[in-house]
Structures are given as structure tokens and as C-alpha cells.
Design a protein around this motif. Structure first.
Motif, PDB file in Angstrom:
ATOM      1  N   SER A  10       0.837  -1.200   0.000  1.00 31.82           N
ATOM      2  CA  SER A  10       0.000   0.000   0.000  1.00 31.82           C
ATOM      3  C   SER A  10       0.876   1.256   0.000  1.00 31.82           C
ATOM      4  O   SER A  10       0.474   2.287  -0.516  1.00 31.82           O
ATOM      5  N   PHE A  11       2.060   1.195   0.589  1.00 29.07           N
ATOM      6  CA  PHE A  11       3.019   2.301   0.565  1.00 29.07           C
ATOM      7  C   PHE A  11       2.366   3.621   0.982  1.00 29.07           C
ATOM      8  O   PHE A  11       2.488   4.627   0.288  1.00 29.07           O
ATOM      9  N   ASP A  12       1.696   3.612   2.129  1.00 27.55           N
ATOM     10  CA  ASP A  12       0.958   4.791   2.591  1.00 27.55           C
ATOM     11  C   ASP A  12       1.495   5.308   3.910  1.00 27.55           C
ATOM     12  O   ASP A  12       0.863   5.113   4.942  1.00 27.55           O
ATOM     13  N   PRO A  13       2.653   5.964   3.891  1.00 25.17           N
ATOM     14  CA  PRO A  13       3.520   6.315   2.770  1.00 25.17           C
ATOM     15  C   PRO A  13       4.696   5.349   2.654  1.00 25.17           C
ATOM     16  O   PRO A  13       4.902   4.500   3.509  1.00 25.17           O
ATOM     17  N   PRO A  44      -6.734   5.309   3.312  1.00 19.28           N
ATOM     18  CA  PRO A  44      -5.364   5.810   3.200  1.00 19.28           C
ATOM     19  C   PRO A  44      -5.238   7.301   3.526  1.00 19.28           C
ATOM     20  O   PRO A  44      -6.196   8.062   3.384  1.00 19.28           O
ATOM     21  N   LEU A  45      -4.060   7.681   3.963  1.00 15.90           N
ATOM     22  CA  LEU A  45      -3.742   9.092   4.151  1.00 15.90           C
ATOM     23  C   LEU A  45      -3.509   9.752   2.796  1.00 15.90           C
ATOM     24  O   LEU A  45      -3.993  10.842   2.528  1.00 15.90           O
ATOM     25  N   PHE A  46      -2.760   9.045   1.932  1.00 15.58           N
ATOM     26  CA  PHE A  46      -2.446   9.557   0.600  1.00 15.58           C
ATOM     27  C   PHE A  46      -3.266   8.799  -0.439  1.00 15.58           C
ATOM     28  O   PHE A  46      -3.441   7.581  -0.338  1.00 15.58           O
ATOM     29  N   SER A  47      -3.731   9.506  -1.449  1.00 15.58           N
ATOM     30  CA  SER A  47      -4.448   8.851  -2.550  1.00 15.58           C
ATOM     31  C   SER A  47      -3.476   7.950  -3.317  1.00 15.58           C
ATOM     32  O   SER A  47      -2.255   8.089  -3.186  1.00 15.58           O
ATOM     33  N   VAL A  48      -4.015   7.071  -4.113  1.00 16.59           N
ATOM     34  CA  VAL A  48      -3.160   6.213  -4.941  1.00 16.59           C
ATOM     35  C   VAL A  48      -2.271   7.073  -5.833  1.00 16.59           C
ATOM     36  O   VAL A  48      -1.075   6.809  -5.973  1.00 16.59           O
ATOM     37  N   GLU A  49      -2.834   8.104  -6.410  1.00 15.50           N
ATOM     38  CA  GLU A  49      -2.060   8.991  -7.292  1.00 15.50           C
ATOM     39  C   GLU A  49      -0.907   9.649  -6.537  1.00 15.50           C
ATOM     40  O   GLU A  49       0.210   9.760  -7.059  1.00 15.50           O
ATOM     41  N   GLU A  50      -1.176  10.097  -5.298  1.00 16.45           N
ATOM     42  CA  GLU A  50      -0.113  10.714  -4.494  1.00 16.45           C
ATOM     43  C   GLU A  50       0.970   9.695  -4.157  1.00 16.45           C
ATOM     44  O   GLU A  50       2.169   9.998  -4.228  1.00 16.45           O
ATOM     45  N   ARG A  51       0.557   8.477  -3.808  1.00 15.06           N
ATOM     46  CA  ARG A  51       1.537   7.434  -3.476  1.00 15.06           C
ATOM     47  C   ARG A  51       2.394   7.071  -4.683  1.00 15.06           C
ATOM     48  O   ARG A  51       3.602   6.852  -4.566  1.00 15.06           O
ATOM     49  N   LEU A  52       1.766   7.019  -5.856  1.00 19.46           N
ATOM     50  CA  LEU A  52       2.533   6.737  -7.076  1.00 19.46           C
ATOM     51  C   LEU A  52       3.580   7.820  -7.306  1.00 19.46           C
ATOM     52  O   LEU A  52       4.745   7.516  -7.617  1.00 19.46           O
ATOM     53  N   GLU A  53       3.188   9.068  -7.147  1.00 14.00           N
ATOM     54  CA  GLU A  53       4.121  10.186  -7.365  1.00 14.00           C
ATOM     55  C   GLU A  53       5.249  10.164  -6.334  1.00 14.00           C
ATOM     56  O   GLU A  53       6.417  10.363  -6.689  1.00 14.00           O
ATOM     57  N   LEU A  54       4.920   9.910  -5.082  1.00 14.66           N
ATOM     58  CA  LEU A  54       5.953   9.843  -4.043  1.00 14.66           C
ATOM     59  C   LEU A  54       6.930   8.704  -4.322  1.00 14.66           C
ATOM     60  O   LEU A  54       8.151   8.869  -4.178  1.00 14.66           O
ATOM     61  N   LEU A  55       6.414   7.563  -4.731  1.00 14.29           N
ATOM     62  CA  LEU A  55       7.280   6.427  -5.056  1.00 14.29           C
ATOM     63  C   LEU A  55       8.164   6.721  -6.266  1.00 14.29           C
ATOM     64  O   LEU A  55       9.343   6.365  -6.276  1.00 14.29           O
ATOM     65  N   LYS A  56       7.602   7.366  -7.279  1.00 19.11           N
ATOM     66  CA  LYS A  56       8.414   7.712  -8.460  1.00 19.11           C
ATOM     67  C   LYS A  56       9.577   8.602  -8.070  1.00 19.11           C
ATOM     68  O   LYS A  56      10.721   8.379  -8.502  1.00 19.11           O
ATOM     69  N   LYS A  57       9.301   9.594  -7.248  1.00 19.21           N
ATOM     70  CA  LYS A  57      10.374  10.511  -6.820  1.00 19.21           C
ATOM     71  C   LYS A  57      11.379   9.806  -5.920  1.00 19.21           C
ATOM     72  O   LYS A  57      12.580  10.040  -6.020  1.00 19.21           O
ATOM     73  N   ALA A  58      10.892   8.929  -5.032  1.00 17.43           N
ATOM     74  CA  ALA A  58      11.779   8.248  -4.086  1.00 17.43           C
ATOM     75  C   ALA A  58      12.650   7.181  -4.739  1.00 17.43           C
ATOM     76  O   ALA A  58      13.685   6.812  -4.189  1.00 17.43           O
ATOM     77  N   THR A  59      12.233   6.685  -5.910  1.00 17.51           N
ATOM     78  CA  THR A  59      12.988   5.611  -6.572  1.00 17.51           C
ATOM     79  C   THR A  59      13.630   6.061  -7.881  1.00 17.51           C
ATOM     80  O   THR A  59      14.173   5.224  -8.608  1.00 17.51           O
TER      81      THR A  59
END
Length: 165
Positions: A10-13, A44-59
Motif C-alpha cells: 500500500s506504501f501509505d507512505p 489511506p492518508l495519501f491517494s493512490v495517485e499521491e503514493r505513485l508520485e511519491l514512489l516515483k520521486k523516491a525511486t
């Protein structure tokens, strides 16, 4: 043949513990797809779209990692992506029972797909997204347990949240 693995969650966050598993998985497999689950059982605290963006930046520093999301059964997603492996991180013995059940049903539904368990590095063994959210909610410093982009997002989320007022 390219070896493709899916690292679901789920990566939240996303935490540094998640990144540890993703980075190490990327050293073993040619391609790692980090797949954000649309989990209807969690708020979730973060939407799926927000989690995708955070993961893209983090990786973004890991060239063989891609970020995606999915609905439904993990094994169906893994087959759709033509992956042959699932990567799951284990923090403690308490994680094992659930993960063993999930791996067993995935093996039954997809006999050609293997699940690989990776022990989280010791410095992250206590870390979970739930703990991160709880600490961040009280405006404590989380910069040493999440990527910088996530620390900023948590600060923004909780400073504007009515929960914190």
C-alpha cells in the motif's frame, strides 16, 4: 530472458524500510515493478495517485524500477506483467504468518510465480507506514525514516489537516 519481480504494497507512505527492500530487490532482478495496491479495507492518508508520485520521486535513482498500481488479486497482476516473482519484506516473525498465507494462495493460483521474502535491514525492523503516520501527525521529525519527498508531503498533509487543529 529478463527476470521481472513485483514488489506490492500500500506504501501509505513509502518508508526507508520499503526503499531498502526495493533497492535490494533491484540488485537481484532485472526489473522490479513497485505496485501500489488499491486496498478497499484501508482508509489511506495519501491517494493512490499521491503514493505513485511519491514512489516515483523516491525511486528515481534506481533505473530498473518502475511504479504502477493495481486492483484485484496480486497474482492476476503479476501474470499480466509476465513477472515470475513477488518480493515481500519481512520485519519480524509477526509478519511471517500473514505473508506465508498470502504466498501459499499465490502459489496455488499461480504455480509458476515464486515469492521471495527479504528480511528488512535491522535499522528498519521497527518501521511501518502506520508508525510513520502516527509520529508525523504530531509534527515530530520523520526525516530519518522516510525519503525527503515523503517527509515534506507528510508535513503538508498534517499541517492542513483538521485532525491536527
Amino acid at each position: 530472458m529478463t527476470s521481472i519481480a513485483v514488489c506490492p504494497g500500500s506504501f501509505d507512505p513509502v518508508t526507508l524500510g520499503h526503499l531498502d527492500i526495493i533497492q535490494r530487490g533491484s540488485n537481484v532482478f532485472d526489473e522490479v515493478i513497485v505496485a501500489v495496491l488499491h486496498n478497499r479495507n484501508k482508509v489511506p492518508l495519501f491517494s493512490v495517485e499521491e503514493r505513485l508520485e511519491l514512489l516515483k520521486k523516491a525511486t528515481e535513482h534506481i533505473p530498473n524500477v518502475t511504479i504502477d498500481s493495481f486492483n484485484g488479486l496480486l497474482i492476476d497482476y503479476v501474470k499480466q506483467k509476465q513477472a515470475k516473482a513477488i518480493i515481500r519484506g519481512l520485519r519480524a516473525v509477526s509478519d511471517f504468518e500473514y505473508e506465508m498465507q498470502a504466498a501459499s494462495i499465490n502459489k496455488k493460483l499461480g504455480p509458476d510465480v515464486e515469492t521471495f521474502f527479504m528480511m528488512t535491514s535491522n535499522q528498519y525492523s521497527y518501521l511501518s507506514s502506520s508508525i510513520v503516520k502516527e509520529v508525523a501527525k504530531y509534527e515530530a521529525d520523520v526525516s530519518d525514516i522516510v525519503p525527503p519527498v515523503v517527509a515534506e508531503a507528510l508535513k503538508a498533509k498534517f499541517s492542513s489537516s483538521p485532525r491536527n487543529k
